[in-house]
Write an enzyme that holds these catalytic residues in place. Structure first.
Site, PDB file in Angstrom:
ATOM      1  N   HIS A  45       0.803  -1.227   0.000  1.00 21.11           N
ATOM      2  CA  HIS A  45       0.000   0.000   0.000  1.00 21.11           C
ATOM      3  C   HIS A  45       0.834   1.274   0.000  1.00 21.11           C
ATOM      4  O   HIS A  45       0.298   2.352  -0.236  1.00 21.11           O
ATOM      5  CB  HIS A  45      -0.924   0.018   1.223  1.00 21.11           C
ATOM      6  CG  HIS A  45      -1.972  -1.039   1.216  1.00 21.11           C
ATOM      7  ND1 HIS A  45      -2.958  -1.127   0.267  1.00 21.11           N
ATOM      8  CD2 HIS A  45      -2.181  -2.086   2.054  1.00 21.11           C
ATOM      9  CE1 HIS A  45      -3.736  -2.166   0.519  1.00 21.11           C
ATOM     10  NE2 HIS A  45      -3.291  -2.771   1.593  1.00 21.11           N
ATOM     11  N   GLU A 104      -6.617 -11.060   7.542  1.00 15.78           N
ATOM     12  CA  GLU A 104      -7.418  -9.932   7.057  1.00 15.78           C
ATOM     13  C   GLU A 104      -8.587 -10.352   6.170  1.00 15.78           C
ATOM     14  O   GLU A 104      -9.257  -9.493   5.600  1.00 15.78           O
ATOM     15  CB  GLU A 104      -6.532  -8.951   6.291  1.00 15.78           C
ATOM     16  CG  GLU A 104      -5.723  -9.571   5.163  1.00 15.78           C
ATOM     17  CD  GLU A 104      -4.758  -8.578   4.524  1.00 15.78           C
ATOM     18  OE1 GLU A 104      -4.953  -7.367   4.665  1.00 15.78           O
ATOM     19  OE2 GLU A 104      -3.796  -9.038   3.875  1.00 15.78           O
ATOM     20  N   ASP A 136      -8.616  -4.073   7.382  1.00 14.39           N
ATOM     21  CA  ASP A 136      -9.048  -4.982   6.319  1.00 14.39           C
ATOM     22  C   ASP A 136     -10.083  -5.984   6.816  1.00 14.39           C
ATOM     23  O   ASP A 136     -11.079  -6.242   6.139  1.00 14.39           O
ATOM     24  CB  ASP A 136      -7.840  -5.736   5.757  1.00 14.39           C
ATOM     25  CG  ASP A 136      -6.891  -4.835   5.003  1.00 14.39           C
ATOM     26  OD1 ASP A 136      -7.120  -4.603   3.815  1.00 14.39           O
ATOM     27  OD2 ASP A 136      -5.931  -4.365   5.617  1.00 14.39           O
TER      28      ASP A 136
END
Length: 251
Positions: A45, A149, A175
């Site tokens: 990310h 997640e 998440d």
């Protein structure tokens, strides 16, 4: 200096980590110098490319800070490249099944125990080893960290915890709460129940647990519940501090 794997074996140790989304060796060096136990260099990310990741890993040298890399996906090619830059371990995203977990473990190891291709041309220098000594000296210290997640991982968590070679689990609460349909509602019964299920599975398997703490109270609560590692995000901390400074300027 002890490796992160060694630190995780001491159940009395409370460990810290920072997820680095900012592509900066300077930031990483400052964090490592402060005594942070690990940094997680975020290739999933963050705004980080491989050249920056290499510089950030190198910036931890001479400290007790373990440079981990969160790869973009659970693929041997991604893992191999991060380890060959000198990473001390890998944080695996989107692990859903036992098969995914086994693949993650094997991608950290050379044949015949795994699937990692040989080429630690840069990693040997980070660890002060040679091509022939790196596998036996650094290899056993590499960390396999699984992010929990997904709903699928939650359903298979006991079996995932039973896979040999998993060194740590981190609950990715943003998440996981999103997957459960309660994004950011960390006090929602469904999310609380999911977290308890992961905690029970990890504790029963004696696998260290990590999580994010946005303040000291949250960190204290996590440690009191048996978590071994807590951390935060560099960009969020920077933003929070900048907002605090802005508040000083208001009349």
């Amino acid at each position: 200096m002890p490796s992160l794997k060694t630190k995780l074996q001491d159940t009395k140790d409370r460990l810290s980590s920072v997820v680095c989304t900012i592509p900066s060796a300077t930031v990483t060096q400052a964090l490592a110098a402060c005594g942070v136990d690990s940094v997680i260099i975020d290739l999933e990310h963050g705004a980080i490319d491989y050249a920056s990741a290499h510089a950030m890993i190198a910036a931890t040298a001479g400290t007790s800070c373990a440079p981990l890399v969160r790869v973009a996906q659970n693929q041997p090619a991604d893992v191999k490249r991060a380890l060959d830059l000198g990473a001390e371990g890998i944080v695996f995203p989107l692990v859903r099944t036992v098969e995914d977990t086994r693949s993650a473990v094997e991608s950290l190891r050379y044949p015949p125990d795994g699937t990692r291709g040989f080429g630690p041309f840069l990693a040997q220098s980070r660890w002060g080893e040679t091509l022939t000594t790196y596998p036996s000296v650094v290899g056993p210290e590499l960390i396999c960290c699984i992010l929990v997640e997904t709903v699928e991982a939650l359903e298979s968590i006991e079996s995932i915890c039973a896979v040999p070679g998993v060194d740590m689990l981190i609950i990715a609460q943003f998440d996981l709460s999103t997957e459960l349909g309660v994004m950011g509602q960390f006090d929602h019964p469904d999310f609380v129940s999911a977290v308890r299920k992961v905690e029970n599975a990890a504790f029963n398997a004696e696998i260290p647990l990590g999580n994010v703490a946005l303040n000291e109270a949250q960190a204290t609560d996590l440690f009191s519940r048996g978590y071994r590692l807590v951390g935060g995000f560099d960009a969020l901390w920077l933003r929070e501090k900048a907002l605090q400074i802005q508040s000083w300027c208001k009349t």
